[in-house]
Design a protein around this motif. Sequence first.
Motif, PDB file in Angstrom:
ATOM      1  N   ASN A  21       0.812  -1.227   0.000  1.00 43.33           N
ATOM      2  CA  ASN A  21       0.000   0.000   0.000  1.00 43.33           C
ATOM      3  C   ASN A  21       0.842   1.272   0.000  1.00 43.33           C
ATOM      4  O   ASN A  21       0.309   2.364   0.214  1.00 43.33           O
ATOM      5  CB  ASN A  21      -0.931  -0.004   1.216  1.00 43.33           C
ATOM      6  CG  ASN A  21      -2.120  -0.928   1.043  1.00 43.33           C
ATOM      7  OD1 ASN A  21      -2.776  -0.908   0.007  1.00 43.33           O
ATOM      8  ND2 ASN A  21      -2.398  -1.744   2.049  1.00 43.33           N
ATOM      9  N   HIS A  22       2.149   1.137  -0.212  1.00 43.09           N
ATOM     10  CA  HIS A  22       3.063   2.292  -0.266  1.00 43.09           C
ATOM     11  C   HIS A  22       3.118   3.041   1.060  1.00 43.09           C
ATOM     12  O   HIS A  22       3.380   4.246   1.090  1.00 43.09           O
ATOM     13  CB  HIS A  22       2.653   3.267  -1.387  1.00 43.09           C
ATOM     14  CG  HIS A  22       2.426   2.612  -2.707  1.00 43.09           C
ATOM     15  ND1 HIS A  22       3.438   2.196  -3.536  1.00 43.09           N
ATOM     16  CD2 HIS A  22       1.269   2.269  -3.336  1.00 43.09           C
ATOM     17  CE1 HIS A  22       2.931   1.639  -4.630  1.00 43.09           C
ATOM     18  NE2 HIS A  22       1.616   1.667  -4.529  1.00 43.09           N
ATOM     19  N   THR A  23       2.894   2.349   2.173  1.00 45.60           N
ATOM     20  CA  THR A  23       2.889   3.018   3.483  1.00 45.60           C
ATOM     21  C   THR A  23       3.926   2.445   4.435  1.00 45.60           C
ATOM     22  O   THR A  23       4.081   2.955   5.538  1.00 45.60           O
ATOM     23  CB  THR A  23       1.499   2.900   4.147  1.00 45.60           C
ATOM     24  OG1 THR A  23       1.172   1.523   4.312  1.00 45.60           O
ATOM     25  CG2 THR A  23       0.444   3.595   3.313  1.00 45.60           C
TER      26      THR A  23
ATOM     27  N   ALA B 143       2.027  -2.297  -7.927  1.00 39.76           N
ATOM     28  CA  ALA B 143       2.512  -1.951  -6.590  1.00 39.76           C
ATOM     29  C   ALA B 143       3.822  -2.680  -6.281  1.00 39.76           C
ATOM     30  O   ALA B 143       4.764  -2.099  -5.729  1.00 39.76           O
ATOM     31  CB  ALA B 143       1.450  -2.283  -5.540  1.00 39.76           C
TER      32      ALA B 143
ATOM     33  N   ASP C 197       6.983  -1.217  -7.836  1.00 34.87           N
ATOM     34  CA  ASP C 197       7.378   0.121  -7.382  1.00 34.87           C
ATOM     35  C   ASP C 197       8.755   0.018  -6.722  1.00 34.87           C
ATOM     36  O   ASP C 197       8.907  -0.576  -5.655  1.00 34.87           O
ATOM     37  CB  ASP C 197       6.346   0.646  -6.388  1.00 34.87           C
ATOM     38  CG  ASP C 197       6.698   2.023  -5.840  1.00 34.87           C
ATOM     39  OD1 ASP C 197       7.822   2.522  -6.101  1.00 34.87           O
ATOM     40  OD2 ASP C 197       5.864   2.599  -5.116  1.00 34.87           O
TER      41      ASP C 197
ATOM     42  N   ASN D  58      10.526   2.122  -5.183  1.00 34.03           N
ATOM     43  CA  ASN D  58      10.681   2.783  -3.884  1.00 34.03           C
ATOM     44  C   ASN D  58      10.338   1.830  -2.741  1.00 34.03           C
ATOM     45  O   ASN D  58      10.957   1.884  -1.676  1.00 34.03           O
ATOM     46  CB  ASN D  58       9.801   4.029  -3.803  1.00 34.03           C
ATOM     47  CG  ASN D  58      10.267   5.121  -4.730  1.00 34.03           C
ATOM     48  OD1 ASN D  58      11.467   5.344  -4.878  1.00 34.03           O
ATOM     49  ND2 ASN D  58       9.330   5.795  -5.373  1.00 34.03           N
ATOM     50  N   GLN D  59       9.356   0.974  -2.951  1.00 33.27           N
ATOM     51  CA  GLN D  59       8.921   0.054  -1.907  1.00 33.27           C
ATOM     52  C   GLN D  59       9.564  -1.327  -2.035  1.00 33.27           C
ATOM     53  O   GLN D  59       9.735  -2.024  -1.035  1.00 33.27           O
ATOM     54  CB  GLN D  59       7.393  -0.098  -1.939  1.00 33.27           C
ATOM     55  CG  GLN D  59       6.634   1.121  -1.440  1.00 33.27           C
ATOM     56  CD  GLN D  59       6.845   1.354   0.054  1.00 33.27           C
ATOM     57  OE1 GLN D  59       7.095   0.441   0.825  1.00 33.27           O
ATOM     58  NE2 GLN D  59       6.769   2.616   0.460  1.00 33.27           N
TER      59      GLN D  59
END
Length: 394
Positions: free
Chosen positions: A94-96, A188, A191, A193-194
């Motif tokens: 969830n990119h969190t 997702a 990604d 970044n994650q």
Amino acid sequence: MSRLLACVPHAPRIAVLAAAMLSLCAAGSALADGPADRIKPVAAASRAKKPAKDTEATSAPAPAPTGRFVVRTTAGVGDMPVYAWPAQAVDALNHTGIPSTATRAVIVVHGIRRNAAEELADVQRALGKDRDNVILIAPRFSESADLSSGGASDRVLTWRKGNWSDGEAAAGPAAISSFDVLDEMLMALSDRNQFPALRQIVVAGFSAGGQLVQRYAAVGSVFAAVERTGVTLRWVVGDPGSLLYFDDIRPTARGGFAPFRASVCPGFNQWKYGFELAPAYAANRNVQWLASDYAQRDVVYLLGGNDTNALHPALDKSCEGEAQGVHRYARLRNFIGYMKAREPQRLAHRWGVAPGAGHSAGQVYNSACGKAALFDAPGCTLNAASGALPAMIP
């Protein structure tokens, strides 16, 4: 057999037994060059009902999902309950959360019982020692009966019975296809970044989950975008009850392939068995291009060596399903042969057999070939689909 007896409670038992044997004979001849008069009783019974969906009994109540994956599309927003290992993978999805160090992600698609927690555990047992570099994600494609477990919410995507396995849109809260859900999960996971270290995503499904995975591998729209990030994709298709064909060719009773007679079963090439009347996600696509691209993907078919029960209560017994073979093993073997005949120069698919395995995700995933398909584990050399076919089993 008890199901047959229940359907005709006033018939003499010997008549029911005779009818059952006749049904088995009809199923075996429900192929392109089988005599038309032998398939008609099966086809007529199938059209009297909707094409059969898997109807296995519900298992014990599942533990609450690890979390929810928020799906955002042009059609709207909805939540997917997700079981994950390790648990923090949901936050990264969830990119969190903090970035994941995993190099491989496995998306586990459950069967018709929607037993995502159970099948996640099956795959986790197959994982072996290399646990630090793997994450497992098991979405649950909810139906209305599921909303009492894991918390009801008007944002939980909910499908009508069984149609999530066909790639259909959710009934609510937004018309988001099960294909869209997998699109968003792949994006997702790619990604950087994650998931900066991720190198491969494996999308695996068994039974109804295998149906969804095979169809999605044929029509998914984000694969090129994912692979441009340096992440490779693999599709593991285990013992599906039916498969998506790219034309009107079907297996014949003599072991070959030929155009199927639509008069025997008019819906044989309609979605989910073919591209006629495809849902919005898969509509208006160039099927020849789709077939060519699909042939070149890293697809692994897993066959349970004993998944040969033509009367299995969850087997699709419609004429459309029976046009593909008499039982799951035969249907998957036939499809491998079909792809070999259709795309002999491009075919990159592979297959493996789980000896002695019946219709069990746990048995198939934990076989040597299951572990090789999911994790590249040693112990099984997967067979090239362009070579010899799996052994013929009656």
